[in-house]
Design a protein around this motif. Structure first.
Motif, PDB file in Angstrom:
ATOM      1  N   GLY A 189       0.380  -1.194   0.275  1.00 41.63           N
ATOM      2  CA  GLY A 189      -0.198  -0.082  -0.072  1.00 41.63           C
ATOM      3  C   GLY A 189       0.813   1.158   0.145  1.00 41.63           C
ATOM      4  N   SER A 190       0.113   2.188   0.085  1.00 42.34           N
ATOM      5  CA  SER A 190       0.951   3.475  -0.239  1.00 42.34           C
ATOM      6  C   SER A 190      -0.130   4.545   1.564  1.00 42.34           C
ATOM      7  N   LEU A 191       0.878   5.352   1.294  1.00 39.78           N
ATOM      8  CA  LEU A 191       0.428   6.576   2.384  1.00 39.78           C
ATOM      9  C   LEU A 191       0.838   8.009   1.790  1.00 39.78           C
ATOM     10  N   ARG A 192       1.247   9.183   2.448  1.00 43.00           N
ATOM     11  CA  ARG A 192       1.577  10.377   2.023  1.00 43.00           C
ATOM     12  C   ARG A 192       1.949  11.194   3.944  1.00 43.00           C
ATOM     13  N   LEU A 193       2.729  11.285   4.050  1.00 42.85           N
ATOM     14  CA  LEU A 193       3.234  11.648   5.840  1.00 42.85           C
ATOM     15  C   LEU A 193       3.351  13.779   5.002  1.00 42.85           C
ATOM     16  N   SER A 194       2.362  14.357   5.450  1.00 45.75           N
ATOM     17  CA  SER A 194       3.035  15.390   5.604  1.00 45.75           C
ATOM     18  C   SER A 194       3.517  16.824   7.103  1.00 45.75           C
ATOM     19  N   CYS A 195       4.314  17.206   6.933  1.00 47.00           N
ATOM     20  CA  CYS A 195       4.499  17.830   8.497  1.00 47.00           C
ATOM     21  C   CYS A 195       4.902  19.291   7.989  1.00 47.00           C
ATOM     22  N   ALA A 196       3.867  19.888   8.503  1.00 43.59           N
ATOM     23  CA  ALA A 196       3.402  21.431   8.621  1.00 43.59           C
ATOM     24  C   ALA A 196       4.612  22.095   9.564  1.00 43.59           C
ATOM     25  N   ALA A 197       5.076  23.306   9.152  1.00 46.02           N
ATOM     26  CA  ALA A 197       5.835  23.625   9.888  1.00 46.02           C
ATOM     27  C   ALA A 197       5.387  25.051  10.187  1.00 46.02           C
ATOM     28  N   SER A 198       5.523  25.931  11.186  1.00 44.04           N
ATOM     29  CA  SER A 198       5.995  27.355  11.773  1.00 44.04           C
ATOM     30  C   SER A 198       7.416  27.993  12.147  1.00 44.04           C
ATOM     31  N   GLY A 199       6.653  29.170  12.054  1.00 42.39           N
ATOM     32  CA  GLY A 199       7.858  29.451  13.571  1.00 42.39           C
ATOM     33  C   GLY A 199       8.894  29.594  12.680  1.00 42.39           C
TER      34      GLY A 199
END
Length: 117
Positions: free
Chosen positions: A16-26
């Motif tokens: 299977g597949s997955l997409r990880l996200s990483c939201a950055a701030s600061g």
């Protein structure tokens, strides 16, 4: 305040597949190299993929052809697309931001990926 917030982990079947996200701030996202690491139980943390501020990619040999990394500066987000997942990909996946020359670096809290039938 610097924040790296990962999301997208979960349980997936082999292949299977997955997409990880990483939201950055600061911090100034566009000036930082971004990378994904992973750590499986009882093992050391290892580099999965990295993308420089200029968009140059570096994918770990064991993941080439299956994983890819990308970044969206408009959204201050870095992604890890994982395809053809294997049980040995099971780990906690961490997002990292690193300034030029490695003067500063920041880590996210991690997201669990479990590959199991």
């Amino acid at each position: 305040q610097v924040q790296l917030v990962e999301s997208g982990g979960g349980v997936v079947q082999p292949g299977g597949s997955l997409r990880l996200s990483c939201a950055a701030s600061g911090f100034t996202f566009s000036s930082y190299a971004m990378s994904w690491y992973r750590q499986a139980p009882g093992k050391e943390r290892e580099l999965v993929a990295a993308i420089s501020a200029g968009g140059i990619l570096n994918i770990a040999d064991s993941m080439k052809g299956r994983f890819t990394i990308s970044r969206d500066s408009a959204k201050n987000t870095v992604y890890l697309q994982m395809n053809s997942l294997k049980p040995e990909d099971t780990a906690v996946y961490y997002c990292k931001a690193e300034s030029r020359y490695g003067i500063r670096h920041y880590w996210g809290q991690g997201t669990q990926v479990t590959v199991s039938s």
